[in-house]
Design an enzyme around this catalytic site. Structure first.
Site, PDB file in Angstrom:
ATOM      1  N   ARG A 237      40.230 -17.369 -15.196  1.00 30.51           N
ATOM      2  CA  ARG A 237      39.310 -16.921 -16.227  1.00 30.51           C
ATOM      3  C   ARG A 237      38.155 -16.942 -15.127  1.00 30.51           C
ATOM      4  O   ARG A 237      37.761 -17.620 -14.181  1.00 30.51           O
ATOM      5  CB  ARG A 237      38.681 -18.075 -17.012  1.00 30.51           C
ATOM      6  CG  ARG A 237      39.823 -17.688 -18.301  1.00 30.51           C
ATOM      7  CD  ARG A 237      39.445 -16.600 -19.017  1.00 30.51           C
ATOM      8  NE  ARG A 237      40.068 -16.569 -20.491  1.00 30.51           N
ATOM      9  CZ  ARG A 237      41.080 -15.828 -20.619  1.00 30.51           C
ATOM     10  NH1 ARG A 237      41.939 -15.295 -19.494  1.00 30.51           N
ATOM     11  NH2 ARG A 237      41.610 -15.568 -21.938  1.00 30.51           N
ATOM     12  N   GLU A 266      33.215 -11.457 -18.861  1.00 23.18           N
ATOM     13  CA  GLU A 266      34.159 -11.361 -19.697  1.00 23.18           C
ATOM     14  C   GLU A 266      34.350 -12.426 -20.555  1.00 23.18           C
ATOM     15  O   GLU A 266      35.123 -12.131 -21.704  1.00 23.18           O
ATOM     16  CB  GLU A 266      35.625 -11.122 -19.119  1.00 23.18           C
ATOM     17  CG  GLU A 266      35.716  -9.770 -18.220  1.00 23.18           C
ATOM     18  CD  GLU A 266      37.215  -9.663 -17.573  1.00 23.18           C
ATOM     19  OE1 GLU A 266      37.853  -8.906 -18.046  1.00 23.18           O
ATOM     20  OE2 GLU A 266      37.459 -10.333 -16.603  1.00 23.18           O
ATOM     21  N   HIS A 293      41.136  -6.591 -14.225  1.00 24.79           N
ATOM     22  CA  HIS A 293      41.543  -7.492 -15.401  1.00 24.79           C
ATOM     23  C   HIS A 293      43.261  -6.903 -15.809  1.00 24.79           C
ATOM     24  O   HIS A 293      43.260  -6.531 -16.858  1.00 24.79           O
ATOM     25  CB  HIS A 293      40.804  -7.917 -16.677  1.00 24.79           C
ATOM     26  CG  HIS A 293      41.311  -9.198 -17.243  1.00 24.79           C
ATOM     27  ND1 HIS A 293      40.342 -10.065 -17.855  1.00 24.79           N
ATOM     28  CD2 HIS A 293      42.484  -9.719 -17.506  1.00 24.79           C
ATOM     29  CE1 HIS A 293      40.866 -10.884 -18.350  1.00 24.79           C
ATOM     30  NE2 HIS A 293      42.211 -10.804 -18.125  1.00 24.79           N
TER      31      HIS A 293
END
Length: 331
Positions: A237, A266, A293
């Site tokens: 993340r 994000e 991503h």
């Protein structure tokens, strides 16, 4: 009347067909992310919704969609979704826990190789038309014989460790739950403290979920603990690292390079998330390697992820417990 299902992003035809046999399906058929308000308008009469990484479901969204029985996430990490709010409102929340593991580990290894061997710089040189044959330049860093540190040895961490064995890399790990001696032997890993792991690492992979305890786990303080000249690779993340601090560490040459497939902007659950990737990172093309991503972006894998999310929806609409449920809704 058939129950209504909303799919917020493009999926393979097989997914649409599976659901449309029993449901009225409204789908975003573009490759773009719709504005939140547009998704909300589609979902007001929905009984189920299939969501993806750019989506965010919170109390406000659930209030506007009183018929929802399940929010089925076509993903593994779910920090962008208020699961407790779903539970309070009697809504199932499901994920797809396993299918993203191998492709994410493969990408992590690819980012490491691309960054350390300066592959993007080589590609750019070829495209200039100025390459005239071998020259003594673009010397990078090999990974054989190096030491890899994995922070968080969950499913992706274990998959990465298995792949590192073929590169003759010494793998250490840190996790709050240590492995058994037999599991460590099978994976070829050894446990180390968080600080020792950073001080002696050539390649560092944070592979933890995003939680309050892991927000900016890698920041100025931890970067200064890292071995000078180490490489940092992030596929978990974005907000597990502080991107501005990483940019400063690259500028000061505390670390040699940073590769990432995920970014702080994000992480919708953070009200203070940055609106863009730090320019201190994007402007350092010679020390960074980024992908948009695509950790699970293998066509067959993405098809099966959405199919599993669809099966979760059908199970919930049939009064069954969805196989990927992470909550137990209030009745």
């Amino acid at each position: 009347m058939k129950p209504r299902v909303v799919i917020t992003h493009w999926v393979h035809d097989e997914v649409f067909e599976l659901l449309s046999g029993a449901c009225e399906v409204l789908q975003n058929r573009t490759r773009l992310t719709l504005p939140r308000q547009a998704v909300l308008e589609m979902s007001k009469e929905a009984h189920a919704i299939m969501v993806f990484m750019p989506d965010s479901i919170d109390e406000e969204f659930l209030t506007a969609c009183p018929h929802l029985k399940i929010v089925a996430a076509a993903l593994k990490g779910f920090d962008n979704f208020d699961v407790q709010a779903c539970t309070r409102r009697g809504v199932w929340f499901s994920i797809v826990p396993d299918l993203l593991t191998v492709p994410t580990a493969e990408l992590a290894l690819g980012l490491l190789l691309g960054l350390t061997r300066r592959m993007l710089e080589g590609d750019r040189l070829i495209r200039t038309g100025e390459f005239a044959g071998w020259r003594p330049h673009l010397y990078g860093t090999g990974i054989s014989g190096g030491t890899c540190r994995i922070i968080g040895l969950g499913a992706v961490g274990r998959a990465l460790a298995r792949r590192m064995k073929g590169f003759d890399v010494n793998v250490l790990y840190h996790d709050v739950l240590p492995l058994s001696a037999s599991d460590e032997a099978e994976l070829g890993v050894k446990r180390a403290s968080f600080e020792d792991l950073l001080r002696n690492s050539d390649f560092v992979f944070p592979l933890t979920p995003l939680r309050p305890a892991t927000l900016h786990l890698i920041d100025r303080k931890t970067l200064l603990l890292m071995k000078k000249g180490a490489f940092l690779i992030n596929v978990c993340r974005g907000s597990v690292v502080n991107e501005k601090d990483v940019a400063e560490a690259l500028e000061s040459e505390q670390i040699a390079g940073y590769a990432a497939d995920v970014f702080e902007m994000e992480d919708w659950a953070r009200t203070d998330r940055p609106s863009s990737i730090s320019s201190g990172l994007t402007q350092k093309a010679e020390k960074t390697f980024f992908t948009p991503h695509i950790g699970s972006a293998v066509d067959s894998v993405r098809r099966e992820i959405a199919m599993e999310a669809a099966r979760n929806i059908l199970q919930a609409l049939n009064g069954e417990v969805p196989q990927g449920a992470v909550n137990r809704p209030a009745s």
